[in-house]
Every structure is written in structure tokens, then in C-alpha cells.
Design a protein around this motif. Structure first.
Motif, short mmCIF file in Angstrom:
data_model
loop_
_atom_site.label_atom_id
_atom_site.label_comp_id
_atom_site.label_asym_id
_atom_site.label_seq_id
_atom_site.Cartn_x
_atom_site.Cartn_y
_atom_site.Cartn_z
N ALA A 98 1.40 7.57 -5.96
CA ALA A 98 0.21 8.40 -6.15
C ALA A 98 0.54 9.85 -5.81
N TYR A 99 1.36 10.05 -4.79
CA TYR A 99 1.82 11.41 -4.47
C TYR A 99 2.58 12.01 -5.65
N VAL A 100 3.46 11.18 -6.23
CA VAL A 100 4.21 11.66 -7.40
C VAL A 100 3.23 12.12 -8.48
N ALA A 101 2.23 11.27 -8.73
CA ALA A 101 1.25 11.59 -9.77
C ALA A 101 0.52 12.89 -9.44
N ALA A 102 0.09 13.01 -8.17
CA ALA A 102 -0.67 14.20 -7.78
C ALA A 102 0.18 15.45 -7.96
N MET A 103 1.48 15.33 -7.62
CA MET A 103 2.35 16.48 -7.75
C MET A 103 2.54 16.85 -9.21
N LEU A 104 2.80 15.84 -10.04
CA LEU A 104 3.01 16.10 -11.47
C LEU A 104 1.77 16.73 -12.08
N ALA A 117 0.00 9.52 -15.61
CA ALA A 117 -0.17 8.10 -15.31
C ALA A 117 1.04 7.32 -15.77
N PHE A 118 1.49 7.63 -16.99
CA PHE A 118 2.64 6.93 -17.53
C PHE A 118 3.89 7.16 -16.67
N LEU A 119 4.11 8.44 -16.30
CA LEU A 119 5.30 8.77 -15.52
C LEU A 119 5.26 8.12 -14.14
N SER A 120 4.07 8.10 -13.52
CA SER A 120 4.01 7.52 -12.18
C SER A 120 4.22 6.00 -12.23
N ILE A 121 3.81 5.39 -13.34
CA ILE A 121 4.09 3.96 -13.49
C ILE A 121 5.60 3.74 -13.62
N LEU A 122 6.22 4.68 -14.33
CA LEU A 122 7.68 4.62 -14.47
C LEU A 122 8.36 4.74 -13.10
N THR A 123 7.91 5.72 -12.31
CA THR A 123 8.52 5.87 -10.98
C THR A 123 8.21 4.65 -10.11
N ALA A 124 7.03 4.08 -10.30
CA ALA A 124 6.71 2.87 -9.53
C ALA A 124 7.69 1.76 -9.87
N PHE A 125 7.94 1.61 -11.16
CA PHE A 125 8.89 0.59 -11.63
C PHE A 125 10.25 0.80 -10.95
N ILE A 126 10.67 2.07 -10.92
CA ILE A 126 11.97 2.38 -10.30
C ILE A 126 11.92 2.09 -8.79
N GLY A 130 0.82 -1.21 0.00
CA GLY A 130 0.00 0.00 0.00
C GLY A 130 0.85 1.26 0.00
N SER A 131 1.89 1.27 0.84
CA SER A 131 2.72 2.48 0.95
C SER A 131 3.45 2.79 -0.35
N ILE A 132 3.90 1.73 -1.04
CA ILE A 132 4.61 1.96 -2.30
C ILE A 132 3.65 2.59 -3.31
N GLY A 133 2.43 2.07 -3.36
CA GLY A 133 1.43 2.67 -4.24
C GLY A 133 1.14 4.12 -3.86
N ALA A 171 4.92 -3.03 -7.59
CA ALA A 171 4.85 -1.59 -7.34
C ALA A 171 3.93 -0.91 -8.35
N ILE A 172 4.01 -1.34 -9.61
CA ILE A 172 3.13 -0.76 -10.63
C ILE A 172 1.67 -1.08 -10.32
N LEU A 173 1.42 -2.34 -9.96
CA LEU A 173 0.04 -2.74 -9.64
C LEU A 173 -0.50 -1.91 -8.47
N GLY A 174 0.35 -1.73 -7.43
CA GLY A 174 -0.07 -0.94 -6.27
C GLY A 174 -0.35 0.50 -6.66
N THR A 175 0.49 1.04 -7.55
CA THR A 175 0.32 2.43 -7.98
C THR A 175 -0.98 2.60 -8.76
N LEU A 176 -1.25 1.64 -9.65
CA LEU A 176 -2.51 1.72 -10.40
C LEU A 176 -3.70 1.70 -9.44
N ALA A 177 -3.63 0.80 -8.45
CA ALA A 177 -4.71 0.75 -7.46
C ALA A 177 -4.85 2.11 -6.78
N ALA A 178 -3.72 2.72 -6.44
CA ALA A 178 -3.76 4.03 -5.78
C ALA A 178 -4.38 5.09 -6.69
#
Lengths: 262, 291, 342
Positions: free
Chosen positions: B47-53, B65-74, B40-43, B197-204
Motif C-alpha cells: 500500500a505504501y508502494v501504491a501511495a508513493m506511485l 493498482a496494477f503495479l502494486s499488485i505486481l510488487t505484491a506478487f514479487i 497485514g504487514s505485507i499488504g 500477498a496480492i490479497l493482502g495488498t488489495l485489502a490494504a
């Protein structure tokens, strides 16, 4: 007085799904007798042990054990009550508590003799203390008998394999056994350790007046030590006789070496 | 009837969210042998990254969405490389507690990276929908549910039919042997963490419009995802996903039709009851034990 | 003098008592104005968590079982006495009833654990924790946000109110006494045939059963004991803070409690205190003052680093420290041996 029959295995069959691991097996063990159970890999030897000690309960047939008044059908006993009947076993892969001391491991073998319960343990009642003291002394006596008393406070996990096997046997001696079941006691031991084990088993028989049933692949060991040997293959009884006769038994030879088709 | 259908649509979406999180948890459980409490925390972090962007930088939502998936991957790769891999030899319980450490680090970092004000994130498709029997199936729901389903099906296909999927499956069943057979288990675990991490981020990102972007946004989802895991069983990858949808539907309907205060408790008790009779979940089998 | 020291060295029970005496200073120092009163409260927390960790250690370390519902049982302790005392029952009766209810839930989990294993068991305990949490926040008798317990009357004799400083110190002493008692209780359990049976069960169920150890009995023992320790921790919370909130008994707290056990050193008794001190106390006592909000990150890093470098817990730092001293000593001895010749 001649020794009476201690354990009777009568027509025992054990199935795992479609596979018949033990097939209408019957044999018996007399008091204070050393019996070997042999057979090629997958012959169902350990399954027989597991049926006797009630790890498997859904076998057909009967396993009877001598008690003060006649014979007890072991199936009526829970797995944890088998030790109360006087049957105790070791395991193929030594199953000890590695992070307990040697002495404490041996004391686990006397678990059924501890009458005090958790509340007396918490309060350390006099009765609980005396009980612990008495059984501790008994355990020390067993360790001395096994020549490992000097290791009593050391962790089991750091002991070499041969010593661990000894500790497991020591644990069986705590329960005043009438029948000790040894699953491959010589496996993994070197020659001198095996010789030592042989002497030890005689010593145990003399001192504790217990019968011993063992599975072992080291044929030299089995033939040396056992008074009678029971050979099985594919879960079926082949023969039971003195080691000398078993060695010459044609079907036993076939089971091990294969049939001579020529 | 209207509310029945409305709840049906809602449950499809909650189910997808839980399923995404649960699939991540199962993936990591199978390949790294640890219960990832930080899913949950990783997602949330991403999500914070996405909200900021989106709000501060004003980027296009799809790009975000694409960028936050990228950061999730990282994030996944960083966590695996620097924390999980060095901990390969610690006991399973300690490994779980390491994921608690990850939660603390992420929770501690959030205010420094993104400030203390709560943030928001909009729906991907703001308006519109198809009216069905008095309820509306919004385009956004259609999008999120179908993206989730397609993604999960893709993952199943990947695991079942590709060479890398085979590597994942053998690593999951026996890491030691796989390593000896030349399976790059390290890469497998790394990509499992990245995928999770990507799956968690999408959920977020799917819950963000309603739950807001905050530290606790995935708390409930994560707990439900664990429950989905045991309901479906951890031995298969699809079990948890099916479990997730079951839980979402069961919860939403019991809350609406039976009791809004006790709905959750009823469903939890029902799953416990079920677990008593099927201790390895819907699709799990009892592992054989040798005496 | 040395025989006296030796006696302490050989008897962990005496060490626990001595430890309690040392901790008691935290009750007196705030009265003298040497340390802040809030420091005492942090130590109260540490004591409460240590009691809970001792029980969790029996479960995790000695019985090889896990619980993610520990926080729920802490809540049961605090809220339980709150509810029963609100009904007008005396404190002692409230404690007994609370423990009974908790033991029953613990027994339920114990029975359940016979069916499910590993991660399924862990999550089943999480179910119980979540159900408890829902009940706390939904049921009216828990007052929504929580219950104000107020001054506690002990044995109908002395009433202690936490808002009065000397009385708060007295309550702290009660906490210390309970901690020492619980340490001794845990130690006595582990060093008895019960403890050996628990360990035998956790290492090999087959061998344990062949030795006559009933898995049912000892699963129940393990879960009921751990539950009771957690509940007693919760009761101590209720006594000290004289308040029982409904909302803080969640999964995160349960995870923190496991972290304390692991970081301190599984199967160690003083390790529990050490683990609580590191995971909880350090951040509240020092880090928050020095580092401010970074303390969260620091705690997280600390947990990870400790687990990576001391996988068996920080109590083992002591062993390494002794080894280091020995090494230094041998160096000095060597030098001494060399100088006369030179």
C-alpha cells in the motif's frame, strides 16, 4: 488355590457408525495367565484393547475386572482411573516422551502413586521429596530388572526401537499391575530381540504376578508364549484354547488362509 | 431503516476486506503449515508502494493498482524463497515467529523507503453512488466489493477445477506425499505466498482511503481475519471468507444497535461460545484420531 | 574450591541464585555512576519479560500448548494492582486479588482448551487477549490511558518511590529476587511429577491418560501457571514503573514473548533470559545507539537467522562453543605432541 478369573469380557459390541468392529465378543482371562489375542488385520483386536482401557466408552456389553470385593464394571471408571484398577497397557506405536530421560519416562508409569500436588512440588516439601525419592528407587529397581539401568539418564528419543519398547514395558511395571496389555510387543524386533522379549515376559509374570494380554502377528511368538489364545475375526469370537488346539482349529485356519472351496 | 441499510453497505465492504486477508491466511496455513502474522504487514508495504506511485510519481490510479499488485506478487515470492523455504524444517511455532521477524523487517524498512510522514491513497471512484432507501451505495463500494468477490470466486474456481488447483489441494492435505507423487510443492507454496500477498495488498488498498496509509492500517483487519478463519474453519478455503462477512456484519450491527464500546467484545465472546460447540468452525470437521 | 564449583555445576537452583546476585550489580552500578540509569530500566524490562517467558515456556515447551493472549495477562497484572491500590487496598492484598482474577481467566482458557486444538486454540487465546485489550481501553476504572500507581508500600513497612534513585535500585533488587524465585518455581514444577505429567500430556494424550494423567487437570495447571507468571510479570512492571498503561498489551507483544522463548531455547531456563536479552535487550541496549532506526530490521533478521540456524534456541550456541573449545584444545595438544620430535 486355583487362579480366579481376572477379566471378564461379556457380549461386548463396538460400532463405528455402520461398521461393527467388535461383535458380541466374550472371553475371559485368569489371574497370572498369559493370553494372546489373534486375528487377521482389521479383526478388531486393538478395538478390544481400547474398550478394556476405556478409550472407547460407548461399547455395548460388560467388561468386568476383579477387585478386592467382587468385580468392578470398568465402564464406571474414567479412562484415567483404569490404571488404579491394576490395568496398564503399551501402544502399537511406542508412545513415550522422547525428550525425557529413560528414568523419568518410567516414573510417569507411577503417576497415580504421587500424592503430593503442585504446591508441594513448588515448595519442595519434605513429603514431596521423600515420595520422589521412594518412587525413583522403585523405578531404578524396574530398570535393573529390565537390564536397562545403565541408560537411566539418557533421552528416550535417541534409543533404538528395541530399547524404546523395553522402556514402555518398564513403565507398565511401575503401577503394580494385575493385568498388562501389550499391543504388538514383538513388532519391529529382530529374532534375538524377540527371544529376549519372550524370556522377559515369563520373568515379568513370575516377579510381578501379573496376567498378560497381548496382540501379536508373530505367530511363532504367540504360540510359544501364551497359555491360551483367543482368535477373533471381523470382531467375532472364533475360538479360545491352548495354542496347540487353536493351531488345529478349522475356523481359525480359515480366517487366516481363507476357505477351501474345493 | 436508513442506518440499517447504510451499515449493510459498509459491512459488505469491511467483510470483503477481512475476507481477502483471511483467504490469504488460510491459503498459507494450508500450504506452508504456518500462521502468517505478517499478512497485514505485507499488504501495508505494498500500500505504501501504491501511495508513493500515486502521489509522488503521479501515475494513474488504475496503473498504480496494477503495479502494486505486481510488487505484491514479487514480495510474496521473495519472502517464500528467502525466508519460508529455508525454514521448511523448523517447528510450527518457530515458523510463526519467523513471520514476526518479517513484520519487524517490513516495519523497519518503511521509514527508509517512504519517509516518516503518513501517506494517503484515494478511492478508486471518488464520487457518485446509487441512493437506496435514504442510504447511498457508492460506486466505489460496488467496485471494491465486486472485485473482491470476483477475485475470490476465481480463486475458488482455480483451486477446485484446474490442474494447479489440484496441486494446491493435495499439497494442503499432505505435503510429504504430494512431493513424492511429483507435485511441485515448492511452486505451489511460492504461488500461495504470492497470491496471499496480492490479497493482502488489495485489502490494504480498499481500506487506505479511510484508514490512511500507515504502519497500523491493517492491524484490526488482520486480527479479524484470524477470527474469520476460526469461525469458518481452516479446513476449507471458502469457510474463512464466509466467516469474514459474518464477522463484519455482526460487528457493525452490534456496535450500532447494542453498544459502541462493547460491540466488539460481544461478538468475540459469541464466537468463542460458538467455537466451544463447533471447535473446528462452521465448515470444519473433527479430524479422526487413531489410538 | 573445586568442590564448591562442582556443587554449583550440579545444582541449577544454586545457579539461579548466583545469577540473581550477578544481576543485582545492575542495581548498584547506576548509583556509582558506572552505567546509565536508563540501562537499569532496560534490565528491569528484561527481568519482567523473563518472568513472563518462564511461564510461557511451561506452556509452549513443556505442555505443547500455545497462547497469543500473554500480553493481556501482563496488562492484567499491572492494571490489576493499579485498580485495587487505587481503591485503597494495601499492595499485598491487591497482588493476591489480581492473581486470583487472572487465575480464573486462565482456568477458563484451560477448560476451553479441552475442546479446541492447534490453530483454533491459538486464535481462541487471541480472542481472550483482544477482549482484555478492549476492556482495558474502554472501562473507566482503567482511566482510559492508564493508571498512575505511585510509590508502593511493601508489607506496610517500607515505601519505595521510583523517582528517587536509591529507592529505584531497591525496587530493582525486588525484581531480581522475584525473578530468581520464579526461576526456581518453574524449575521445581518441571522436575516434579507435575512436570512429567505435563510433558506426557503434550507428547501423547492417549498414553498419558492410560497412565492416569488427567488431561483436564494438567491443561488447567498449564494455563493457570502460565497466566500467573504473565500476571506476576505485569505486577513487576507496575512496581518498577509505578504506572499501568492500557494500550501496549497487544498481539505484537504476545508474539514478541513467544519469539523470546523460541529464540532463547524452548525448555531451557537460562534460555528464557537469553531469548529476552536477544529479542528485547540487544536492541534497546546497543542496537538503537549504534544503528538507530535500523534496529527494527536488525531484530527481525536476527530472529529469522537464529531460528534458521539454531532452531532449538541460542542456548545451544553454548554447546557448540564448548565443542569448538574442545576442538581447539585437541589441535593444541596434537601440536604439543608433535614438537618434541621435530
Amino acid at each position: 488355590m486355583a487362579n480366579q478369573t481376572l477379566l471378564k469380557i461379556e457380549d461386548v459390541t463396538m460400532r463405528f457408525g455402520g461398521l461393527i468392529a467388535v461383535n458380541k465378543l466374550s472371553f475371559d482371562i485368569k489371574e497370572k495367565e498369559i493370553v494372546g489375542l489373534i486375528g487377521p488385520n482389521g479383526a478388531g483386536k486393538t478395538t478390544v484393547f481400547n474398550c478394556i482401557t476405556q478409550f472407547y466408552k460407548d461399547y455395548e456389553g460388560k467388561i468386568l475386572f476383579k477387585s478386592t470385593d467382587g468385580y468392578t464394571d470398568l465402564k464406571e471408571k474414567k479412562i484415567t482411573e483404569i490404571i488404579d484398577q491394576g490395568i496398564v497397557r503399551t501402544f502399537q506405536n511406542v508412545e513415550l516422551v522422547k525428550d525425557l530421560s529413560v528414568l523419568d519416562n518410567v516414573l510417569i508409569g507411577a503417576h497415580n502413586q504421587f500424592k503430593s500436588q503442585i504446591f508441594s512440588h513448588i515448595l519442595r516439601t519434605k513429603k514431596a521429596k521423600i515420595e520422589e525419592e521412594t518412587l525413583r528407587k522403585k523405578a531404578m529397581a524396574v530398570l535393573e530388572f529390565m537390564d536397562i539401568a545403565h541408560l537411566k539418564d539418557l533421552y528416550v528419543g535417541v534409543q533404538p526401537y528395541g530399547i524404546q519398547k523395553k522402556i514402555e514395558i518398564a513403565r507398565t511395571l511401575m503401577s503394580n499391575p494385575k493385568l498388562i496389555i501389550l499391543d504388538e510387543p514383538a513388532a519391529g524386533l529382530n529374532d534375538s530381540e524377540t527371544d529376549e522379549l519372550e524370556a522377559l515376559i515369563y520373568k515379568i509374570k513370575d516377579k510381578y504376578n501379573a496376567a498378560i494380554l497381548l496382540i501379536e502377528h508373530d505367530m511363532g511368538f504367540v504360540m510359544n508364549i501364551c497359555e491360551r489364545v483367543c482368535a477373533i475375526n471381523f470382531g467375532k469370537f472364533i475360538a479360545m484354547d491352548s495354542p496347540k488346539k487353536i493351531q488345529k482349529h478349522k475356523e481359525v485356519q480359515e480366517a487366516y488362509l481363507g476357505k477351501d472351496d474345493a | 431503516m436508513t442506518s440499517f441499510i447504510r451499515i449493510f453497505f459498509n459491512s459488505l465492504q469491511t467483510g470483503s476486506v477481512i475476507a481477502l486477508a483471511a483467504l490469504g491466511i488460510v491459503l498459507i496455513f494450508r500450504t506452508s503449515r504456518t500462521t502468517n502474522f505478517a499478512q497485514g504487514s505485507i499488504g501495508t508495504l505494498n500500500a505504501y508502494v501504491a501511495a508513493m506511485l500515486y502521489s509522488s510519481w503521479g501515475l494513474n490510479i488504475w496503473l498504480v493498482a496494477f503495479l502494486s499488485i505486481l510488487t505484491a506478487f514479487i514480495t510474496g515470492i521473495v519472502i517464500d524463497t528467502f525466508i519460508i523455504r529455508p525454514a521448511a524444517r523448523v517447528s510450527p511455532i518457530s515458523k510463526q515467529i519467523i513471520t514476526l521477524g518479517i513484520i519487524l523487517i517490513i516495519v523497519g524498512m518503511l521509514p527508509y523507503l517512504f519517509g516518516i510522514d503518513p501517506m494517503t491513497f484515494p478511492r478508486f471512484i471518488r464520487t457518485g453512488g446509487i441512493p437506496i432507501a435514504g442510504a447511498t451505495l457508492t460506486y466505489n463500494t460496488i467496485l471494491t466489493v465486486s472485485v473482491s468477490l470476483i477475485l475470490m470466486l476465481l480463486i475458488f474456481w482455480f483451486i477446485q477445477y484446474t490442474k494447479w488447483g489440484l496441486a494446491i489441494r493435495v499439497t494442503a492435505s499432505d505435503e510429504q506425499t504430494s512431493k513424492l507423487m511429483g507435485v511441485p510443492t515448492k511452486t505451489v507454496t511460492m504461488f500461495s505466498w504470492a497470491t496471499a500477498a496480492i490479497l493482502g495488498t488489495l485489502a490494504a488498498l480498499i481500506v487506505a482511503p479511510t484508514a490512511g496509509v500507515n504502519i497500523n492500517m491493517l492491524l484490526d483487519v488482520q486480527v479479524s481475519a484470524f477470527f474469520a478463519g476460526v469461525l469458518g474453519g481452516f479446513q476449507t478455503f471458502y469457510g474463512a471468507v464466509i466467516g469474514a462477512y459474518l464477522i463484519a456484519f455482526a460487528r457493525n450491527y452490534t456496535i450500532f444497535y447494542i453498544s459502541d464500546t462493547w460491540g466488539n467484545v460481544f461478538v468475540y465472546l459469541a464466537i468463542l461460545f460458538f467455537l466451544y460447540f463447533k471447535p473446528y468452525g462452521l465448515f470444519g470437521k473433527k479430524p479422526t484420531k487413531k489410538v | 574450591m573445586t568442590s564448591w564449583l562442582k556443587k554449583i555445576q550440579q545444582s541449577p537452583r544454586l545457579q539461579f541464585i548466583l545469577f540473581g546476585v550477578l544481576l543485582s550489580s545492575m542495581a548498584i552500578l547506576p548509583l556509582l555512576g558506572v552505567v546509565r540509569s536508563s540501562t537499569m530500566s532496560i534490565y528491569a524490562y528484561i527481568i519482567i519479560y523473563t518472568v513472563v517467558a518462564l511461564g510461557l515456556n511451561l506452556l509452549l515447551g513443556f505442555s505443547g500448548l500455545i497462547s497469543l493472549g500473554t500480553a493481556g495477562f501482563m496488562g492484567a497484572g499491572a492494571l490489576g494492582i493499579g485498580v485495587f491500590m487505587n481503591m485503597g487496598l494495601p499492595f499485598e492484598l491487591a497482588v493476591v486479588l489480581t492473581l486470583l482474577v487472572s487465575a480464573m481467566i486462565g482456568a477458563f482458557i484451560g477448560l476451553f482448551s479441552l475442546r479446541v486444538n492447534s490453530i483454533y486454540l491459538a486464535i481462541a487465546t487471541l480472542f481472550v487477549g483482544e477482549i482484555l485489550r478492549q476492556i482495558y481501553s474502554q472501562v473507566a476504572i482503567f482511566g482510559g490511558e492508564g493508571i498512575n500507581i505511585g510509590p508502593v508500600r511493601f508489607f506496610g513497612l517500607i515505601e519505595l518511590n521510583r523517582s528517587l534513585r536509591p529507592e529505584r535500585s531497591l525496587i530493582f533488587l525486588i525484581l531480581v529476587i522475584v525473578l530468581v524465585v520464579m526461576m526456581i518455581v518453574a524449575y521445581n514444577i518441571v522436575k516434579s511429577s507435575t512436570g512429567r505429567a505435563l510433558m506426557a500430556m503434550s507428547r501423547s494424550e492417549n498414553a498419558a491418560q492410560a497412565m492416569g494423567v488427567s488431561i483436564l487437570k494438567y491443561r488447567l495447571t498449564a494455563f493457570i501457571t502460565a497466566t500467573l507468571f504473565a500476571t506476576i510479570g505485569g505486577i513487576l512492571y507496575g512496581i518498577y514503573f509505578q504506572d499501568a498503561p492500557t494500550r501496549q498489551w497487544d498481539l505484537n507483544l504476545s508474539l514478541f514473548l513467544i519469539a523470546m522463548v523460541v529464540v532463547g531455547g524452548i525448555k531451557s531456563f537460562f534460555g528464557m533470559f537469553l531469548g529476552v536479552f536477544i529479542v528485547h535487550g540487544l536492541s534497546d541496549l546497543f542496537l538503537k545507539d549504534w544503528l538507530g532506526d535500523v534496529s527494527f530490521i536488525f531484530s527481525g533478521v536476527l530472529i529469522i537467522v537464529v531460528i534458521l540456524f539454531y532452531p532449538y534456541g541460542t542456548v545451544h550456541i553454548w554447546v557448540d562453543f564448548k565443542r569448538f573449545l574442545k576442538y581447539i584444545k585437541s589441535k593444541i595438544d596434537k601440536r604439543k605432541g608433535v614438537t618434541p620430535r621435530g
